[in-house]
Enzyme design. Structure first.
Site, PDB file in Angstrom:
ATOM      1  N   ALA A 176       0.929  -1.093  -0.261  1.00 25.07           N
ATOM      2  CA  ALA A 176      -0.018   0.085   0.089  1.00 25.07           C
ATOM      3  C   ALA A 176       0.918   1.365   0.052  1.00 25.07           C
ATOM      4  CB  ALA A 176      -0.945  -0.082   1.263  1.00 25.07           C
ATOM      5  N   TYR A 177       2.038   1.124   0.777  1.00 17.71           N
ATOM      6  CA  TYR A 177       2.836   2.259   0.938  1.00 17.71           C
ATOM      7  C   TYR A 177       3.451   2.576  -0.491  1.00 17.71           C
ATOM      8  CZ  TYR A 177       7.007   5.195   2.255  1.00 17.71           C
ATOM      9  OH  TYR A 177       8.032   6.068   2.486  1.00 17.71           O
ATOM     10  N   ALA A 178       3.606   1.337  -1.017  1.00 13.85           N
ATOM     11  CA  ALA A 178       4.616   1.550  -2.559  1.00 13.85           C
ATOM     12  C   ALA A 178       3.663   1.962  -3.528  1.00 13.85           C
ATOM     13  CB  ALA A 178       5.158   0.137  -2.742  1.00 13.85           C
ATOM     14  N   LYS A 181       3.501   5.698  -3.056  1.00 11.40           N
ATOM     15  CA  LYS A 181       4.684   6.409  -3.421  1.00 11.40           C
ATOM     16  C   LYS A 181       4.925   6.354  -4.896  1.00 11.40           C
ATOM     17  CE  LYS A 181       5.819   8.142   0.635  1.00 11.40           C
ATOM     18  NZ  LYS A 181       5.885   9.523   0.812  1.00 11.40           N
TER      19      LYS A 181
END
Length: 315
Positions: A176-178, A181
């Site tokens: 999710a973070y990737a 970003k």
């Protein structure tokens, strides 16, 4: 008479401070309560800038105000709260007194690790909301102050968007973070090309692991829900690696220096990548075939599927 003289002296001192502050270069930095954001705020204040820094709690605002002094102006808002973001931009506009803002640093962000097939939709959505949608909301609210509003006087400002190595390389358990970003990378490139029309530049900072309190928090990441699943051991291996690696790499002050360069150099790069161990952590993962990188990471974390018996179970 003494009281009158004292009042005159205090008024003169306040006027002198206001005059000096109005002559400073100005920057809005989101997420300054700790880590990279705090380091950016501290460095820019030391560099003679006036910093408007966002935090989510009044107690953090008061502590930073006491630590950084009169050149720091706390803004209490959550980047996921549209109304609060707009209210903060109105407050900053009033402080600028008709002049442009010199910089906007979109730093606020969160990371909630979990296997993607286990992570809740709410946690996935929250990371997109804060890391990407929040950046869009803040940019949209403050862009007029950077010079998109022709009524303001002064030079055009710059936007610095905090991405990550995860914006180019998708690590397991941080999907999710990737995703957020990666979105920041695309958003920033599109925005930079659009804003050529008004003269506002956009710079991406994509750091590798940084020594911040996030690594202490990583030890407390709940993983009981993974007990007995295929993800238990790989997730623990990943968490252990990130904690060990994260505590011995870049200091947040180093990222602050890169941000200062992005804000002040005459011709900034479109993207800066301060990554420790650049060969292993950046060059090879971005140049080797993706399937090769898949296998390398899989072997390191125990994500490779083992040989199966005739009945389909792993040996």
């Amino acid at each position: 008479m003494t009281v009158q003289v004292d009042n005159v002296n205090r008024t003169a001192q306040v006027d002198a401070v206001n005059k000096r502050i109005l002559g400073m270069q100005t920057v809005v930095v989101t997420g300054v309560s700790s880590g990279i954001g705090k380091s950016i705020a501290l460095l820019m204040v030391k560099s003679g800038w006036r910093v408007f820094g966002s935090v989510r709690k009044d107690v953090d605002a008061q502590a930073l105000q006491a630590e950084l002094g009169e050149a720091f102006v706390p803004l209490v808002f959550d980047v996921a709260d549209d109304a609060a973001v707009i209210a903060a931009s109105v407050a900053v506009r009033a402080r600028l007194a008709g002049r442009t803002l010199d910089g906007l640093v979109n730093n606020a962000g969160i990371a909630l690790s979990d296997p993607l097939l286990v992570q809740t939709v709410a946690n996935f959505r929250k990371q997109i909301e804060v890391n990407l949608v929040g950046m869009f909301a803040v940019t949209r609210a403050f862009a007029p102050l950077l010079g998109a509003d022709p009524a303001l006087t002064g030079p055009k400002g710059r936007i610095v968007n905090m991405s990550s190595v995860g914006g180019r390389i998708g690590p397991p358990f941080l999907g999710a973070y990737a995703a957020a970003k990666h979105g920041v990378e695309g958003f920033s490139d599109s925005l930079r090309r659009e804003l050529q029309l008004v003269g506002i530049d956009v710079v991406i900072i994509g750091p590798g692991s940084v020594a911040t309190p996030i690594w202490d928090k990583s030890e407390a990441v709940p993983s009981a829900h993974l007990a007995g699943t295929i993800w238990e051991r790989p997730f623990r291996a990943f968490t252990d690696y990130m904690i060990k690696d994260g505590r011995k790499v870049l200091a947040p002050e180093r990222i602050g220096e890169v941000v200062r360069t992005a804000l002040t150099t005459a011709k900034p790069r479109a993207r800066y990548a301060p990554v420790p161990g650049k060969l292993l952590n950046w060059i090879l993962p971005t140049t080797l075939p993706r399937r090769v990188v898949d296998r390398l990471i899989g072997r390191q974390l125990g994500l490779m599927k083992g040989p199966e018996t005739a009945n389909g179970r792993q040996q």
